[in-house]
Design a protein around this motif. Structure first.
Motif, PDB file in Angstrom:
ATOM      1  N   UNK A 389       0.812  -1.211   0.000  1.00 52.15           N
ATOM      2  CA  UNK A 389       0.000   0.000   0.000  1.00 52.15           C
ATOM      3  C   UNK A 389       0.850   1.268   0.000  1.00 52.15           C
ATOM      4  N   UNK A 390       2.121   1.116  -0.351  1.00 53.74           N
ATOM      5  CA  UNK A 390       2.954   2.292  -0.580  1.00 53.74           C
ATOM      6  C   UNK A 390       3.602   2.890   0.646  1.00 53.74           C
ATOM      7  N   UNK A 391       3.705   2.148   1.748  1.00 49.41           N
ATOM      8  CA  UNK A 391       4.428   2.648   2.918  1.00 49.41           C
ATOM      9  C   UNK A 391       5.918   2.424   2.712  1.00 49.41           C
ATOM     10  N   UNK A 392       6.672   3.515   2.668  1.00 48.54           N
ATOM     11  CA  UNK A 392       8.122   3.466   2.468  1.00 48.54           C
ATOM     12  C   UNK A 392       8.754   3.784   3.819  1.00 48.54           C
ATOM     13  N   UNK A 393       9.465   2.827   4.408  1.00 45.09           N
ATOM     14  CA  UNK A 393      10.033   2.999   5.746  1.00 45.09           C
ATOM     15  C   UNK A 393      11.526   2.751   5.729  1.00 45.09           C
ATOM     16  N   UNK A 394      12.237   3.571   6.485  1.00 42.66           N
ATOM     17  CA  UNK A 394      13.694   3.435   6.596  1.00 42.66           C
ATOM     18  C   UNK A 394      14.030   3.015   8.017  1.00 42.66           C
ATOM     19  N   UNK A 395      14.965   2.051   8.153  1.00 44.51           N
ATOM     20  CA  UNK A 395      15.294   1.452   9.438  1.00 44.51           C
ATOM     21  C   UNK A 395      16.803   1.392   9.621  1.00 44.51           C
ATOM     22  N   UNK A 396      17.221   1.393  10.872  1.00 45.02           N
ATOM     23  CA  UNK A 396      18.622   1.148  11.196  1.00 45.02           C
ATOM     24  C   UNK A 396      18.882  -0.348  11.067  1.00 45.02           C
ATOM     25  N   UNK A 397      19.865  -0.733  10.244  1.00 42.71           N
ATOM     26  CA  UNK A 397      20.107  -2.147   9.965  1.00 42.71           C
ATOM     27  C   UNK A 397      20.856  -2.844  11.090  1.00 42.71           C
ATOM     28  N   UNK A 398      21.293  -2.100  12.085  1.00 43.59           N
ATOM     29  CA  UNK A 398      22.012  -2.715  13.199  1.00 43.59           C
ATOM     30  C   UNK A 398      21.070  -3.170  14.300  1.00 43.59           C
ATOM     31  N   UNK A 399      20.173  -2.278  14.710  1.00 42.63           N
ATOM     32  CA  UNK A 399      19.311  -2.605  15.845  1.00 42.63           C
ATOM     33  C   UNK A 399      17.823  -2.567  15.518  1.00 42.63           C
ATOM     34  N   UNK A 400      17.453  -2.219  14.275  1.00 48.17           N
ATOM     35  CA  UNK A 400      16.057  -2.233  13.878  1.00 48.17           C
ATOM     36  C   UNK A 400      15.281  -0.978  14.218  1.00 48.17           C
ATOM     37  N   UNK A 401      15.971   0.103  14.655  1.00 50.96           N
ATOM     38  CA  UNK A 401      15.249   1.342  14.967  1.00 50.96           C
ATOM     39  C   UNK A 401      14.576   1.900  13.715  1.00 50.96           C
ATOM     40  N   UNK A 402      13.348   2.380  13.886  1.00 50.66           N
ATOM     41  CA  UNK A 402      12.626   2.995  12.777  1.00 50.66           C
ATOM     42  C   UNK A 402      13.097   4.438  12.637  1.00 50.66           C
ATOM     43  N   UNK A 403      13.577   4.806  11.458  1.00 52.37           N
ATOM     44  CA  UNK A 403      14.166   6.124  11.246  1.00 52.37           C
ATOM     45  C   UNK A 403      13.185   7.109  10.628  1.00 52.37           C
ATOM     46  N   UNK A 404      12.441   6.688   9.631  1.00 53.20           N
ATOM     47  CA  UNK A 404      11.459   7.595   9.015  1.00 53.20           C
ATOM     48  C   UNK A 404      10.452   6.817   8.192  1.00 53.20           C
ATOM     49  N   UNK A 405       9.313   7.465   7.978  1.00 56.21           N
ATOM     50  CA  UNK A 405       8.228   6.882   7.190  1.00 56.21           C
ATOM     51  C   UNK A 405       7.818   7.863   6.105  1.00 56.21           C
ATOM     52  N   UNK A 406       7.576   7.354   4.907  1.00 55.83           N
ATOM     53  CA  UNK A 406       7.078   8.150   3.793  1.00 55.83           C
ATOM     54  C   UNK A 406       5.849   7.454   3.234  1.00 55.83           C
ATOM     55  N   UNK A 407       4.774   8.203   3.097  1.00 53.55           N
ATOM     56  CA  UNK A 407       3.590   7.666   2.443  1.00 53.55           C
ATOM     57  C   UNK A 407       3.782   7.817   0.944  1.00 53.55           C
ATOM     58  N   UNK A 408       4.243   6.735   0.297  1.00 51.53           N
ATOM     59  CA  UNK A 408       4.560   6.776  -1.128  1.00 51.53           C
ATOM     60  C   UNK A 408       3.395   6.324  -1.998  1.00 51.53           C
ATOM     61  N   UNK A 409       2.209   6.210  -1.398  1.00 52.47           N
ATOM     62  CA  UNK A 409       1.039   5.816  -2.191  1.00 52.47           C
ATOM     63  C   UNK A 409       0.617   6.975  -3.091  1.00 52.47           C
ATOM     64  N   UNK A 410       0.450   6.684  -4.358  1.00 51.77           N
ATOM     65  CA  UNK A 410       0.053   7.694  -5.328  1.00 51.77           C
ATOM     66  C   UNK A 410      -1.440   7.581  -5.601  1.00 51.77           C
ATOM     67  N   UNK A 411      -2.113   8.712  -5.694  1.00 50.32           N
ATOM     68  CA  UNK A 411      -3.548   8.715  -5.988  1.00 50.32           C
ATOM     69  C   UNK A 411      -3.816   7.995  -7.307  1.00 50.32           C
ATOM     70  N   UNK A 412      -4.748   7.049  -7.257  1.00 51.30           N
ATOM     71  CA  UNK A 412      -5.109   6.315  -8.458  1.00 51.30           C
ATOM     72  C   UNK A 412      -4.271   5.082  -8.713  1.00 51.30           C
ATOM     73  N   UNK A 413      -3.278   4.822  -7.835  1.00 52.62           N
ATOM     74  CA  UNK A 413      -2.409   3.653  -8.009  1.00 52.62           C
ATOM     75  C   UNK A 413      -2.501   2.806  -6.748  1.00 52.62           C
ATOM     76  N   UNK A 414      -3.199   1.673  -6.844  1.00 52.24           N
ATOM     77  CA  UNK A 414      -3.604   0.915  -5.663  1.00 52.24           C
ATOM     78  C   UNK A 414      -2.484   0.098  -5.041  1.00 52.24           C
ATOM     79  N   UNK A 415      -1.552  -0.404  -5.847  1.00 53.34           N
ATOM     80  CA  UNK A 415      -0.585  -1.376  -5.346  1.00 53.34           C
ATOM     81  C   UNK A 415       0.841  -0.950  -5.668  1.00 53.34           C
ATOM     82  N   UNK A 416       1.684  -0.899  -4.640  1.00 55.26           N
ATOM     83  CA  UNK A 416       3.113  -0.670  -4.843  1.00 55.26           C
ATOM     84  C   UNK A 416       3.789  -2.012  -5.080  1.00 55.26           C
ATOM     85  N   UNK A 417       4.691  -2.056  -6.057  1.00 52.97           N
ATOM     86  CA  UNK A 417       5.251  -3.332  -6.497  1.00 52.97           C
ATOM     87  C   UNK A 417       6.739  -3.482  -6.249  1.00 52.97           C
TER      88      UNK A 417
END
Length: 665
Positions: A389-417
């Motif tokens: 559903x277009x959730x773009x998330x960035x994480x720390x690869x060492x300990x799994x901390x969540x760094x940021x979230x981007x709503x990358x869902x585009x209007x009219x485009x249902x599925x991110x691939x």
């Protein structure tokens, strides 16, 4: 860059490490760690991105008497209480049978993470025929195989355990206060029963043998059954008030009002909702336009009737409000309605004001959708995930901390691939699909802003990748030519046109560095250089699925001989490893080669078991298990020491491969 996509499997979680070795000595697992939420990690896992979700479809939802919690029952045998204030699950239980097949084992209490991490290797889940909750949430009934259990929800204690001598437990229904259990038996010789859970009265046999659904009043005096007929049985007088054989086909659902004056049920292939007088049998109203199924429930005061997708005025049958398609339950005072939503979340409505429901997401770090793709930054320090559903998330690869979230869902485009990261790790391309067009958008990770986008056709937009600093999209024109274009703020431009390789039936993907294209059709597979259109592979190379190592010098391919891996020499792959295990077999199995092609990670089709192979050494180093459901995608970090695996359970696990790599050298 990307693992293949696998069909989701509903599987029981086993142990964190099934088997691990390197050379002649086994690799000893380190002490188990915990993730940032305090949940235990599987052996050899460095971190977990998100929290493990309760799997499987939600079968029942009911409020506890305190009104602050709901009970959620799933069709795999799991049930738990959900706190409406915090969204946290507690008191998670699951049904099991012993591994040796011995009968008669009751429920076994386990924590959620025990379930997810598989603390017992001798137990396996037995799927349920049905679960039923009392309307006040105090008791839960479970029908599985030839056994029926009734629990006290607060304590988890078993109040009634009943094994059926002949047939199986077709369905169970609890009365509103949980005292009365209606057991519908299937198979030859089955007989339906009304059981007093408190044990004060003997079982009462009922003639509901054609029924697959039932309802009972709080005092146990009136029982409704629905199947090929609708029956309304007066238990005390032992007579049928209503008996009709006109249903032809039923969708399970029936309900009785608290005062026993009205009955509602579903009938016919078109699923007509019928409200009738429970004394005379006279139909009061019907609705044939709702396309609902299975569940029907009165509110405690009898003013509302809930069915799947709709809440109706019980007096007139008019729609009061629409609700999600899931199991539901009213609170004891009737002021709230909890509905299980797709993805195992819960939505709670105020029945006095339907305008502002609140959502409790499923227990997971990716609550809206499963992860479709994973990518590491070049320095292996961060990992980026993309959900459907277009959730773009960035994480720390060492300990799994969540760094940021981007709503990358585009209007009219249902599925991110698909997802690809730029070399410096500050930009990401996301490929999305709509009903008529596809969209490739370039995002800035630091500010979450869309930098540029390019539109392609649905049938001919295949993949995105970076080639150096250049963002690329491969699309198809006229169902015959593959066209590679740039994604740039100044406007898209054509990089290359490859005649004859495009088709709506073709499978096309970029190589990790964006310099080559995989193209597969009915005649075989090609690996084509974008720059000049030359095919790197032998003509009509027969493979169902393939990928390259990040440096482009090693290949893994699934062929009729099995899974093959080795160096990619000029014009001919030199396969050094063949994995012919039948459990590893599909045209779209998730698989990945490490940088340099020395190691292969793969998971069997529709399973969650991860295998790590040494390509040159032709040996399996480990079989790892740390997900609750099937693995969908995987990726090695650029330094080759971390493997990320994404699963349908809503999490990504980061595996520390260092012990295996060091032991194998």
């Amino acid at each position: 860059m990307r693992g293949g996509l696998a069909v989701a499997a509903l599987a029981v979680v086993a142990v964190g490490v099934i088997w691990a070795s390197a050379g002649s000595e086994a690799v000893q697992p380190p002490p188990l760690g915990v993730d940032l939420h305090g949940d235990p990690l599987p052996a050899f896992a460095r971190a977990r991105l998100g929290r493990a979700a309760l799997p499987y479809a939600m079968q029942g939802v009911a409020f506890l008497p305190d009104g602050q919690r709901v009970v959620c029952a799933l069709d795999d045998g799991t049930w738990a209480t959900l706190d409406l204030a915090t969204g946290e699950y507690a008191n998670v239980h699951q049904y099991h049978n012993p591994g040796d097949g011995a009968p008669g084992v009751g429920p076994r209490r386990r924590s959620l993470l025990d379930k997810i991490m598989g603390r017992s290797t001798t137990l396996s889940v037995e799927n349920l025929h049905n679960v039923a909750l009392a309307a006040n949430g105090s008791r839960l009934a479970v029908a599985r195989g030839a056994s029926v259990f009734v629990h006290d929800v607060e304590s988890g204690d078993v109040l009634v355990e009943r094994r059926i001598r002949s047939g199986y437990a077709k369905n169970v229904v609890l009365g509103p206060n949980g005292r009365w259990l209606v057991l519908l038996e299937g198979g030859m010789g089955g007989s339906d029963l009304l059981i007093d859970v408190d044990g004060d009265l003997d079982d009462r046999r009922l003639d509901l043998t054609k029924s697959i659904g039932a309802a009972v009043t709080a005092d146990g005096g009136l029982v409704a059954g629905v199947g090929s007929s609708f029956l309304l049985h007066d238990v005390e007088k032992e007579i049928d008030r209503i008996s009709t054989d006109t249903l032809k086909f039923s969708r399970w659902g029936t309900a009785l009002s608290a005062d026993g004056t009205r009955a509602a049920y579903l009938r016919g292939k078109e699923v007509e909702v019928v409200m009738c007088d429970a004394v005379t049998g006279q139909e009061l109203w019907t609705r044939s336009d709702l396309k609902t199924w299975r569940q029907v429930a009165f509110s405690p005061d009898g003013a509302l009737l809930a069915v799947r997708n709709h809440v109706l005025d019980a007096a007139t049958g008019e729609t009061v409000h629409t609700i999600p398609s899931g199991a539901f339950g009213f609170s004891a005072d009737g002021t709230r309605l909890a509905v299980g939503t797709p993805g195992n979340g819960v939505q709670v409505f105020d029945t006095r004001d339907w305008s502002q429901p609140f959502d409790l997401p499923k227990r997971g770090g990716h609550p809206k959708s499963v992860v479709k793709d994973i990518a590491f930054t070049a320095d292996s320090s961060r990992v980026v995930t993309l959900t459907g559903l277009g959730a773009l998330d960035e994480w720390d690869a060492t300990d799994g901390r969540h760094l940021r979230h981007i709503d990358a869902k585009r209007d009219g485009f249902a599925t991110a691939l698909a997802l690809s990261l730029s070399p410096e790790g500050e930009r990401a391309i996301v490929l999305s699909r709509g009903t008529k067009t596809s969209d490739a958008t370039l995002w800035g990770l630091a500010d979450g802003a869309a930098i540029a986008s390019t539109v392609g056709s649905v049938t001919g937009t295949y993949d995105v990748a970076f080639n150096g600093d250049e963002a690329r999209l491969v699309t198809c024109e006229a169902e015959q030519d593959l066209v590679v274009v740039t994604i740039d703020p100044a406007g898209s431009s054509e990089v290359a046109r490859l005649p004859g390789l495009g088709s709506k039936y073709a499978w096309t993907r970029f190589s990790p560095d964006g310099s080559m294209l995989w193209s597969r059709d009915a005649t075989g597979m090609s690996l084509v250089r974008v720059a000049d259109g030359s095919n790197v592979l032998p003509a009509r190379f027969k493979a169902n699925h393939a990928d390259l190592s990040p440096d482009g010098e090693h290949i893994v391919a699934y062929t009729g001989m099995g899974l093959l891996a080795g160096p990619l020499a000029d014009g001919a792959p030199e396969f050094e490893l063949t994995v012919s295990d039948p459990s590893v077999g599909s045209s779209d199995i998730p698989m990945a080669l490490s940088p340099g092609g020395r190691y292969l990670a793969v998971t069997a089709y529709t399973t969650r078991i991860l295998e790590l192979w040494a390509v040159g050494g032709r040996q399996r180093l480990a079989r790892l298990d740390g997900h609750a459901r099937a693995v969908k995608a995987m990726a090695f970090s650029p330094d080759g020491r971390t493997l990320a695996t994404a699963s349908n359970d809503g999490t990504v696990v980061l595996w520390d491969l260092t012990p295996f790599l060091d032991a194998e050298k």
